[in-house]
Design a protein around this motif. Sequence first.
Motif: not given
Length: 181
Positions: A105-108, A134-136, A142-143
């Motif tokens: 839920a925190k991944v933007t 890093t995650i986005s 999801i990257v």
Amino acid sequence: MVKKNIIVIVLLIVSNISFGQKYSTRTGNIAFEASVPSFEEVAAKTNTASAVLDASKGDFAVLALIKGFRFKVALMEEHFNENYVESAKYPKATFKGNIADFNLAKVTDKPMTVTITGELTLHGKTKKIIHNATISKSGGAIVVKGAFDVKPQDFDIEIPSVVSKKIADNIEVTYDLTLSK
């Protein structure tokens, strides 16, 4: 009766797809750089790595086939496979780990830094790896992007003295993985 079983199976599949927390790829990018200034570039990359992220737990796994790494110089690729990593004997490299405090839920779309802890297995040896990545989000994917250093001796990869000055002591491994449901 048969119709009822088919409906139940379809509902199970649909609910698994709708609520599934697994993201994966088979086209992940992994590269490594082992170059030393004033010598020929020692670098390779693959775009056929497989990766899976269990977003409900933050579990993260990556698999790369050693023979999938491509070098600019074919002879270097041959030496890498036959003499150094012995890809016939050790055909894959794997990483199994966890993204600390992962919360989907925190991944933007704005990359955020996470800590990944796990075990890298290469050349029949396993070593604990802790690194930042890093995650986005990008669309529905999801990257995950990151980098860490490894040392050939940690994996019992012998570098002949004749070429040891031409290969870095610390090899930088980078990855860029776009994972989809």
